[in-house]
Design a protein around this motif. Structure first.
Motif: not given
Ligand SMILES: Cc1ncc(COP(=O)(O)O)c(C=O)c1O
Length: 373
Positions: A314-322, A333-338
């Motif tokens: 898990l990486i904290k990028t902010g605005r994961g889905r965007a 391709i990576v994965r959103p985790v919202d």
């Protein structure tokens, strides 16, 4: 009288949420108009970046000629090989169409509207989806520092609890609980529940770091250990996993499964993969090196991450889905985790060295653009 098809269905089935898998390469290529799907890197489903076990590949080539025959529905040879390797009896093993199928079969065998499951709120979401499908309640216990809180999970158990799920190591957090904590937990877990140790990633750890959960099965406890050939053995496309559990428990799961739930190609490949120790060792080394590479990359970018013991992070990028969508435009391709309540994070699977480099460069570009906007 004309009724719409969904009116014929169970009302709770209409309400079920659908699992959101990692997006297939071809789908992203089609959607974004990339002519060459092979340029796209998929780091979204925790697959093995080294490909399938070479021994499994050879076994599959040999098995091709027998594909006109139904598989051995009892998975005799695979169960025999597993029993020898794991030190359990053959009838303490049941084989499934991925460990995912076995989670669903546990639901079918044990859950109803009068029961509940206990799991961590940040644990693998399929447990909750299966509980929903059988109308059981999910008691989701908050994690502590991205890790299962076994004390709180014990406290959450009620007389209606049938199954307690422990994903160890956990997806999507990449964290694990150790053998001593599990031992304390098992000493206090009440006898009316079954504990499900989901160990999809366990073989990625060196043997001395793998908690010995199989001993609870050997000791006759209400425990199932779920494992899979999808991750360390590189056979996700074949769909094959297994449960080690009480003899009578496996019998129950066998009653609710389909007669030929696992195909013959998968059986042949899995048995061969089990003997591919060199591939497992190579996979462990590649994952350890890849994790270090991604960690260093995150540090350079000034990003927080959750230290992981497995092949994703898990990486904290902010605005994961965007960020995931922007990465797709960069052919990654990576994965959103919202869906796990982590909208500021993305989950990335460890790829090859080149894939990790591509991912980190793309992530750096995306974050620089966001900052400069
Ligand atoms: C914790 C966990 N359990 C089970 C599975 C299911 O694996 P499979 O059905 O491929 O065996 C996964 C896959 O991502 C997982 O992460």
């Amino acid at each position: 009288m004309h009724r719409k098809i969904h009116e014929l269905a169970h009302p709770w089935v209409r309400e079920l949420r659908v699992y959101e898998p990692g997006r297939p390469i071809e789908e992203v290529a089609r959607e974004l108009g990339f002519a060459d799907a092979e340029e796209i890197i998929k780091l979204a489903s925790n697959e093995n970046a080294l490909g399938p076990s070479p021994k499994a590949q050879a076994a599959m080539r040999r098995a091709v000629r027998q594909m006109h025959l139904y598989p051995d529905g009892g998975a005799f040879y695979l169960r025999r090989a597993l029993a020898r390797k794991l030190g359990v009896e053959m009838d303490q093993i049941m084989v499934g169409h991925g460990s995912n199928e076995i989670i669903a079969l546990l639901g079918q065998a044990f859950l109803s509207h009068t029961s509940n499951i206990v799991m961590a709120d940040g644990a693998f979401v399929v447990y909750r989806l299966v509980a929903d499908a059988f109308r059981a309640r999910t008691l989701a216990v908050p994690m502590k520092n991205f890790t299962h809180d076994l004390e709180a999970m014990l406290a959450a158990i009620t007389p209606e609890t049938k199954l307690v799920f422990l994903a160890n190591p956990n997806n999507p957090t990449g964290t694990m609980v150790g053998g001593a904590a599990i031992e304390r937990f098992m000493a206090r877990v009440p006898p009316h529940v079954a504990v499900i140790f989901d160990e999809a990633y366990i073989e990625l750890l060196p043997p001395d770091r793998q908690p010995d959960t199989l001993r609870y099965v050997r000791e006759g406890r209400h425990a199932f250990v779920l494992r899979t050939f999808s991750k360390t053995y590189g056979l996700a496309g074949l769909r094959i996993g297994y449960a080690v559990g009480p003899r009578e428990g496996c019998e129950l799961l066998n009653k609710v499964r389909q007669p030929f739930n696992v195909n013959a190609m998968a059986l042949a490949a899995a048995e061969a993969a089990l003997g591919d120790d060199a591939f497992v060792a190579r996979t462990r080394r590649a994952v350890a090196a890849g994790l270090r590479q991604i960690e260093r990359g995150c540090q350079k970018l000034g990003l927080d991450f959750v230290p992981s013991v497995v092949n994703f992070m898990l990486i904290k990028t902010g605005r994961g889905r965007a960020v995931c969508q922007a990465l797709e435009r960069e052919k990654t391709i990576v994965r959103p985790v919202d869906g796990y309540g982590l909208p500021d994070y993305i989950r990335v699977t460890v790829g090859t060295r080149a894939e990790n480099t591509h991912f980190l460069k793309a992530l750096g570009r995306i974050l620089a653009q966001t900052v400069s906007k």
